[in-house]
Scaffold this active site. Structure first.
Site, PDB file in Angstrom:
ATOM      1  N   LYS A  59       6.604  17.665  11.525  1.00 15.30           N
ATOM      2  CA  LYS A  59       5.801  17.608  12.747  1.00 15.30           C
ATOM      3  C   LYS A  59       5.173  16.226  12.927  1.00 15.30           C
ATOM      4  O   LYS A  59       5.239  15.625  14.009  1.00 15.30           O
ATOM      5  CB  LYS A  59       4.694  18.661  12.707  1.00 15.30           C
ATOM      6  CG  LYS A  59       5.174  20.092  12.779  1.00 15.30           C
ATOM      7  CD  LYS A  59       3.995  21.040  12.637  1.00 15.30           C
ATOM      8  CE  LYS A  59       4.410  22.493  12.723  1.00 15.30           C
ATOM      9  NZ  LYS A  59       3.254  23.406  12.611  1.00 15.30           N
ATOM     10  N   SER A  75       0.302  19.485  10.381  1.00 23.53           N
ATOM     11  CA  SER A  75      -0.171  20.515   9.459  1.00 23.53           C
ATOM     12  C   SER A  75       0.654  21.777   9.630  1.00 23.53           C
ATOM     13  O   SER A  75       1.141  22.072  10.729  1.00 23.53           O
ATOM     14  CB  SER A  75      -1.656  20.813   9.726  1.00 23.53           C
ATOM     15  OG  SER A  75      -2.183  21.633   8.709  1.00 23.53           O
ATOM     16  N   ASP A  76       0.832  22.497   8.538  1.00 19.49           N
ATOM     17  CA  ASP A  76       1.532  23.771   8.614  1.00 19.49           C
ATOM     18  C   ASP A  76       1.067  24.657   7.480  1.00 19.49           C
ATOM     19  O   ASP A  76       0.459  24.196   6.513  1.00 19.49           O
ATOM     20  CB  ASP A  76       3.050  23.591   8.558  1.00 19.49           C
ATOM     21  CG  ASP A  76       3.760  24.706   9.314  1.00 19.49           C
ATOM     22  OD1 ASP A  76       3.777  25.844   8.806  1.00 19.49           O
ATOM     23  OD2 ASP A  76       4.279  24.460  10.413  1.00 19.49           O
ATOM     24  N   GLN A  77       1.354  25.934   7.622  1.00 21.94           N
ATOM     25  CA  GLN A  77       0.942  26.924   6.642  1.00 21.94           C
ATOM     26  C   GLN A  77       2.064  27.927   6.436  1.00 21.94           C
ATOM     27  O   GLN A  77       2.743  28.314   7.394  1.00 21.94           O
ATOM     28  CB  GLN A  77      -0.308  27.647   7.139  1.00 21.94           C
ATOM     29  CG  GLN A  77      -0.880  28.667   6.167  1.00 21.94           C
ATOM     30  CD  GLN A  77      -2.081  29.376   6.764  1.00 21.94           C
ATOM     31  OE1 GLN A  77      -1.962  30.080   7.761  1.00 21.94           O
ATOM     32  NE2 GLN A  77      -3.246  29.188   6.161  1.00 21.94           N
TER      33      GLN A  77
END
Length: 199
Positions: A59, A75-77
Site C-alpha cells: 500500500k 498499514s494493514d492487519q
C-alpha cells in the site's frame, strides 16, 4: 517546508487515529488487490506478521510511487485463527458464522505499519495482540449483531474493541492501537525520527 504526509488507506479508523493526535496528512487509497498479494504468499511459510507487513508495504509503496517526495504511511492487519487467515465478511449471516468460529477461542491480530518514500519502504514495524473471546451462544451473538448492526461488517473480527465489541472478550494481550490496526506509538516515534513531526 514540512514534508507532505499521505495515509495510504481507506480506513476511517486509521484516519481518525491520526487526526486525533494532530497529524496533518492527506489520504490516498492504494489500488492494490490484497487477496492477490496474500495468494502470492500462500505456501511460502509466511507468518501472519509477514503477511501484514507485506500488505502494508504494498500500500505504502503504491502511493509513494505516485508521490515520491511525500512520506507515505501504509498499514494493514491480519486476523489468524490457528493456521487460517480470516477476512472481512459481506453480510450479517456471515458475521454470525465468523463470531461462532471465534467464540471461546484465542485469535491473533497482527498489525503492521510501513513508511515509504521515493517509491520504496524506508521503515517497518509489526505488533501482535492475542484476543481470547468468551464462549458465546447463538443468542448472545444475535443480540450483539442486532445492537451493532452493519458496524460488525467494518472489521475482520466483526467487532470494534472501542465499543460494544469489548463485551465479547474474556482476555486480551496487546495494546489498543495494535487491536484497532495502527501501531501508533512506534509510528509517531518513526515520524519524529524522520523529522516529519515535532514532539
Amino acid at each position: 517546508m514540512a514534508q507532505e504526509i499521505i495515509l495510504a488507506s481507506g480506513s476511517p479508523h486509521r484516519r481518525a487515529l491520526l487526526r486525533n493526535v494532530g497529524l496533518e496528512f492527506s489520504v490516498e487509497k492504494p489500488d492494490i488487490d490484497e487477496r492477490a498479494v496474500e495468494a502470492a504468499l500462500a505456501g511460502s511459510g509466511a507468518t501472519p506478521e509477514d503477511v501484514a507487513v507485506v500488505l502494508a508495504e504494498a500500500k505504502a509503496v503504491a502511493v509513494s510511487e505516485r508521490h515520491p517526495d511525500a512520506l507515505v504511511i501504509g498499514s494493514d492487519q491480519t486476523l489468524s485463527l490457528g493456521d487460517e487467515f480470516l477476512h472481512k465478511v459481506a453480510d450479517m449471516e456471515a458475521a454470525r458464522r465468523q463470531l461462532l468460529r471465534l467464540s471461546g477461542r484465542m485469535h491473533q491480530l497482527s498489525s503492521a505499519v510501513v513508511l515509504a518514500g521515493q517509491g520504496e519502504a524506508i521503515w517497518r514495524h509489526t505488533s501482535v495482540a492475542h484476543m481470547t473471546m468468551r464462549k458465546l451462544d447463538p443468542a448472545d451473538i444475535g443480540r450483539y449483531l442486532s445492537d451493532v448492526g452493519d458496524a460488525a461488517l467494518g472489521s475482520v473480527g466483526c467487532y470494534q474493541i472501542e465499543g460494544r465489541g469489548i463485551r465479547l472478550f474474556e482476555k486480551i494481550e496487546g495494546d489498543f492501537f495494535t487491536i484497532v490496526g495502527l501501531p501508533l506509538l512506534p509510528l509517531l516515534a518513526a515520524l519524529r525520527d524522520k523529522g516529519a513531526i515535532d514532539g
